[in-house]
Write an enzyme that holds these catalytic residues in place. Sequence first.
Site, short mmCIF file in Angstrom:
data_model
loop_
_atom_site.label_atom_id
_atom_site.label_comp_id
_atom_site.label_asym_id
_atom_site.label_seq_id
_atom_site.Cartn_x
_atom_site.Cartn_y
_atom_site.Cartn_z
N ASP A 53 -0.31 5.16 0.98
CA ASP A 53 -0.60 6.12 2.04
C ASP A 53 -0.65 5.43 3.40
O ASP A 53 -1.40 4.47 3.60
CB ASP A 53 -1.93 6.83 1.77
CG ASP A 53 -1.86 7.73 0.56
OD1 ASP A 53 -1.02 8.64 0.55
OD2 ASP A 53 -2.64 7.50 -0.38
N ASP A 77 0.86 -1.18 0.00
CA ASP A 77 0.00 0.00 0.00
C ASP A 77 0.90 1.24 0.00
O ASP A 77 2.10 1.15 0.29
CB ASP A 77 -0.89 -0.04 1.25
CG ASP A 77 -1.70 1.22 1.43
OD1 ASP A 77 -2.39 1.62 0.49
OD2 ASP A 77 -1.61 1.82 2.53
#
Length: 229
Positions: A24, A22
Amino acid sequence: MPVTAASTTAATTLTARALLLDMDGTLVDSGPAVERVWRAWALEHGLDGDQVLQVVHGRQGFASMAILLPDRPMEQNIEENARMLVLETVDTEGVTAIGGAADFLAALSLGGLPHALVTSADDALARARMGAAGLALPPVAVTAEHVTRSKPDPEGFLLGASLLGVAPADCLVFEDSEAGVAAGLAAGMRVIGVGAATTGYGATVSVDTLDQVTVTATASGTLTLTVTP
Protein backbone atom coordinates in the site's frame (compact mmCIF):
# COMPACT_ATOMS: atom_id res chain seq x y z
CA MET A 1 28.02 -7.96 0.66
CA PRO A 2 26.54 -4.89 2.36
CA VAL A 3 24.21 -2.65 0.40
CA THR A 4 26.16 0.36 -0.78
CA ALA A 5 25.17 3.65 -2.32
CA ALA A 6 26.96 6.21 -4.42
CA SER A 7 25.38 9.52 -5.38
CA THR A 8 25.99 11.91 -8.25
CA THR A 9 24.15 14.98 -9.40
CA ALA A 10 22.55 12.89 -12.14
CA ALA A 11 21.54 9.71 -10.33
CA THR A 12 21.95 7.54 -7.26
CA THR A 13 23.25 3.99 -7.59
CA LEU A 14 22.57 1.34 -4.97
CA THR A 15 23.56 -2.33 -4.92
CA ALA A 16 21.87 -5.23 -3.17
CA ARG A 17 21.10 -8.92 -3.54
CA ALA A 18 17.33 -8.80 -2.93
CA LEU A 19 14.46 -6.33 -2.82
CA LEU A 20 11.68 -6.19 -0.22
CA LEU A 21 8.57 -4.35 -1.37
CA ASP A 22 5.78 -2.84 0.68
CA MET A 23 2.35 -2.85 -0.99
CA ASP A 24 0.00 0.00 0.00
CA GLY A 25 1.40 3.34 -1.10
CA THR A 26 4.45 1.67 -2.67
CA LEU A 27 3.02 -0.61 -5.36
CA VAL A 28 -0.69 0.05 -4.92
CA ASP A 29 -2.61 3.27 -4.38
CA SER A 30 -5.33 2.11 -1.99
CA GLY A 31 -5.81 5.52 -0.39
CA PRO A 32 -9.53 5.92 -1.15
CA ALA A 33 -10.39 2.47 0.20
CA VAL A 34 -8.25 2.91 3.32
CA GLU A 35 -9.84 6.28 3.98
CA ARG A 36 -13.39 4.99 3.61
CA VAL A 37 -12.92 2.13 6.06
CA TRP A 38 -10.95 4.07 8.67
CA ARG A 39 -13.14 7.17 8.60
CA ALA A 40 -16.14 4.93 9.26
CA TRP A 41 -14.24 3.32 12.15
CA ALA A 42 -13.28 6.77 13.50
CA LEU A 43 -16.91 7.91 13.40
CA GLU A 44 -17.99 4.74 15.20
CA HIS A 45 -15.54 5.46 18.03
CA GLY A 46 -15.99 9.23 18.20
CA LEU A 47 -12.52 9.99 16.88
CA ASP A 48 -11.33 12.59 14.41
CA GLY A 49 -10.97 10.96 11.01
CA ASP A 50 -8.01 13.09 9.95
CA GLN A 51 -6.09 12.21 13.11
CA VAL A 52 -6.87 8.52 12.64
CA LEU A 53 -5.56 8.55 9.06
CA GLN A 54 -2.30 10.07 10.26
CA VAL A 55 -1.73 6.98 12.43
CA VAL A 56 -2.90 4.02 10.36
CA HIS A 57 -0.59 4.06 7.34
CA GLY A 58 1.99 1.28 7.30
CA ARG A 59 0.75 -0.48 10.43
CA GLN A 60 -1.49 -3.46 10.97
CA GLY A 61 -4.94 -2.39 12.09
CA PHE A 62 -4.68 -3.73 15.63
CA ALA A 63 -1.46 -1.76 16.17
CA SER A 64 -3.12 1.44 14.98
CA MET A 65 -6.08 0.81 17.26
CA ALA A 66 -3.75 0.33 20.21
CA ILE A 67 -2.31 3.80 19.59
CA LEU A 68 -5.68 5.45 19.04
CA LEU A 69 -7.50 3.67 21.90
CA PRO A 70 -4.69 2.97 24.38
CA ASP A 71 -6.96 1.86 27.21
CA ARG A 72 -8.73 -0.83 25.20
CA PRO A 73 -7.75 -4.52 25.58
CA MET A 74 -5.56 -5.79 22.74
CA GLU A 75 -7.87 -8.77 22.29
CA GLN A 76 -10.63 -6.37 21.27
CA ASN A 77 -8.32 -4.62 18.82
CA ILE A 78 -7.37 -7.92 17.20
CA GLU A 79 -11.02 -8.98 16.92
CA GLU A 80 -12.05 -5.66 15.40
CA ASN A 81 -9.07 -5.67 13.06
CA ALA A 82 -10.21 -9.03 11.66
CA ARG A 83 -13.62 -7.54 10.90
CA MET A 84 -12.09 -4.51 9.22
CA LEU A 85 -9.81 -6.67 7.06
CA VAL A 86 -12.92 -8.33 5.63
CA LEU A 87 -14.42 -4.92 4.83
CA GLU A 88 -11.19 -3.74 3.21
CA THR A 89 -10.89 -6.89 1.12
CA VAL A 90 -14.24 -6.35 -0.58
CA ASP A 91 -13.74 -2.60 -1.03
CA THR A 92 -11.39 -2.24 -4.01
CA GLU A 93 -13.08 0.73 -5.67
CA GLY A 94 -10.45 3.22 -6.77
CA VAL A 95 -7.52 0.88 -6.07
CA THR A 96 -4.89 1.41 -8.76
CA ALA A 97 -1.21 0.77 -9.37
CA ILE A 98 1.40 3.31 -8.29
CA GLY A 99 3.16 4.90 -11.25
CA GLY A 100 5.76 2.53 -12.70
CA ALA A 101 4.79 -0.40 -10.45
CA ALA A 102 3.59 -2.71 -13.22
CA ASP A 103 6.73 -2.32 -15.33
CA PHE A 104 8.94 -2.53 -12.24
CA LEU A 105 7.42 -5.82 -11.07
CA ALA A 106 7.44 -7.22 -14.59
CA ALA A 107 11.15 -6.46 -14.93
CA LEU A 108 11.91 -8.18 -11.62
CA SER A 109 9.89 -11.24 -12.60
CA LEU A 110 11.25 -11.46 -16.14
CA GLY A 111 14.81 -11.16 -14.89
CA GLY A 112 14.31 -13.68 -12.09
CA LEU A 113 15.55 -11.08 -9.62
CA PRO A 114 15.08 -11.95 -5.91
CA HIS A 115 12.23 -9.96 -4.40
CA ALA A 116 9.42 -10.36 -1.90
CA LEU A 117 6.29 -8.51 -0.85
CA VAL A 118 6.29 -7.44 2.81
CA THR A 119 2.92 -5.95 3.73
CA SER A 120 0.80 -5.24 6.80
CA ALA A 121 -2.21 -6.59 4.88
CA ASP A 122 -3.30 -10.18 5.33
CA ASP A 123 -3.10 -12.62 2.41
CA ALA A 124 -6.68 -12.09 1.24
CA LEU A 125 -6.36 -8.30 1.25
CA ALA A 126 -2.98 -8.40 -0.49
CA ARG A 127 -4.39 -10.57 -3.26
CA ALA A 128 -7.50 -8.38 -3.59
CA ARG A 129 -5.60 -5.11 -3.85
CA MET A 130 -2.81 -6.39 -6.08
CA GLY A 131 -5.44 -7.95 -8.34
CA ALA A 132 -7.54 -4.78 -8.45
CA ALA A 133 -4.42 -2.83 -9.40
CA GLY A 134 -3.56 -5.32 -12.14
CA LEU A 135 -0.32 -6.36 -10.47
CA ALA A 136 1.07 -9.87 -10.10
CA LEU A 137 1.69 -11.02 -6.54
CA PRO A 138 5.38 -11.88 -6.06
CA PRO A 139 6.03 -15.58 -5.44
CA VAL A 140 7.40 -14.75 -1.97
CA ALA A 141 5.07 -12.71 0.23
CA VAL A 142 5.16 -11.86 3.93
CA THR A 143 1.66 -10.89 5.05
CA ALA A 144 0.03 -10.23 8.42
CA GLU A 145 -0.42 -13.96 9.08
CA HIS A 146 3.34 -14.50 9.08
CA VAL A 147 4.35 -12.04 11.80
CA THR A 148 3.47 -11.30 15.40
CA ARG A 149 4.59 -7.67 15.43
CA SER A 150 3.54 -4.83 13.13
CA LYS A 151 5.75 -2.29 11.42
CA PRO A 152 7.67 -0.27 12.64
CA ASP A 153 9.00 -3.52 14.12
CA PRO A 154 11.45 -5.06 11.62
CA GLU A 155 10.09 -8.61 11.96
CA GLY A 156 8.41 -8.67 8.54
CA PHE A 157 11.46 -7.44 6.64
CA LEU A 158 13.78 -9.79 8.50
CA LEU A 159 11.48 -12.69 7.64
CA GLY A 160 11.40 -11.61 4.00
CA ALA A 161 15.20 -11.62 3.88
CA SER A 162 15.30 -15.05 5.50
CA LEU A 163 12.80 -16.51 3.02
CA LEU A 164 14.92 -15.22 0.14
CA GLY A 165 18.09 -16.58 1.75
CA VAL A 166 19.75 -13.17 1.79
CA ALA A 167 21.42 -11.37 4.70
CA PRO A 168 19.47 -8.31 5.92
CA ALA A 169 22.35 -5.98 5.07
CA ASP A 170 22.15 -7.19 1.45
CA CYS A 171 18.46 -6.28 1.09
CA LEU A 172 16.94 -3.04 -0.13
CA VAL A 173 13.47 -2.00 1.04
CA PHE A 174 10.85 -0.02 -0.90
CA GLU A 175 8.46 1.84 1.43
CA ASP A 176 6.17 4.84 1.60
CA SER A 177 5.09 5.14 5.24
CA GLU A 178 6.95 6.41 8.28
CA ALA A 179 6.36 3.13 10.10
CA GLY A 180 7.57 1.14 7.09
CA VAL A 181 10.73 3.18 6.58
CA ALA A 182 11.50 2.82 10.29
CA ALA A 183 10.99 -0.94 10.06
CA GLY A 184 13.36 -1.25 7.11
CA LEU A 185 16.05 0.81 8.80
CA ALA A 186 15.62 -1.14 12.06
CA ALA A 187 16.20 -4.33 10.07
CA GLY A 188 19.60 -2.98 9.05
CA MET A 189 18.51 -2.35 5.47
CA ARG A 190 18.60 0.70 3.24
CA VAL A 191 15.31 2.13 2.05
CA ILE A 192 14.09 3.62 -1.20
CA GLY A 193 11.19 5.82 -0.18
CA VAL A 194 8.24 6.25 -2.52
CA GLY A 195 6.92 9.78 -2.12
CA ALA A 196 8.58 13.05 -1.12
CA ALA A 197 7.58 12.66 2.55
CA THR A 198 9.90 9.66 2.93
CA THR A 199 12.93 11.95 2.87
CA GLY A 200 11.81 13.24 6.25
CA TYR A 201 11.33 9.66 7.48
CA GLY A 202 15.01 8.90 6.90
CA ALA A 203 14.84 6.99 3.61
CA THR A 204 18.20 6.45 1.94
CA VAL A 205 16.83 7.99 -1.26
CA SER A 206 13.31 9.03 -2.29
CA VAL A 207 11.44 8.86 -5.58
CA ASP A 208 8.08 10.11 -6.76
CA THR A 209 7.30 6.99 -8.81
CA LEU A 210 8.92 3.65 -9.55
CA ASP A 211 9.54 4.84 -13.12
CA GLN A 212 12.64 6.48 -11.64
CA VAL A 213 14.17 3.14 -10.64
CA THR A 214 15.98 0.76 -13.00
CA VAL A 215 17.28 -2.63 -11.83
CA THR A 216 19.98 -4.68 -13.52
CA ALA A 217 21.74 -7.85 -12.40
CA THR A 218 25.33 -9.01 -12.69
CA ALA A 219 26.53 -12.57 -13.22
CA SER A 220 27.44 -12.73 -9.52
CA GLY A 221 23.86 -12.02 -8.47
CA THR A 222 24.37 -8.44 -7.42
CA LEU A 223 21.47 -6.12 -8.22
CA THR A 224 22.32 -2.60 -9.32
CA LEU A 225 19.57 -0.02 -8.90
CA THR A 226 19.85 3.30 -10.68
CA VAL A 227 17.60 6.00 -9.25
CA THR A 228 17.16 9.04 -11.48
CA PRO A 229 15.97 12.38 -10.11
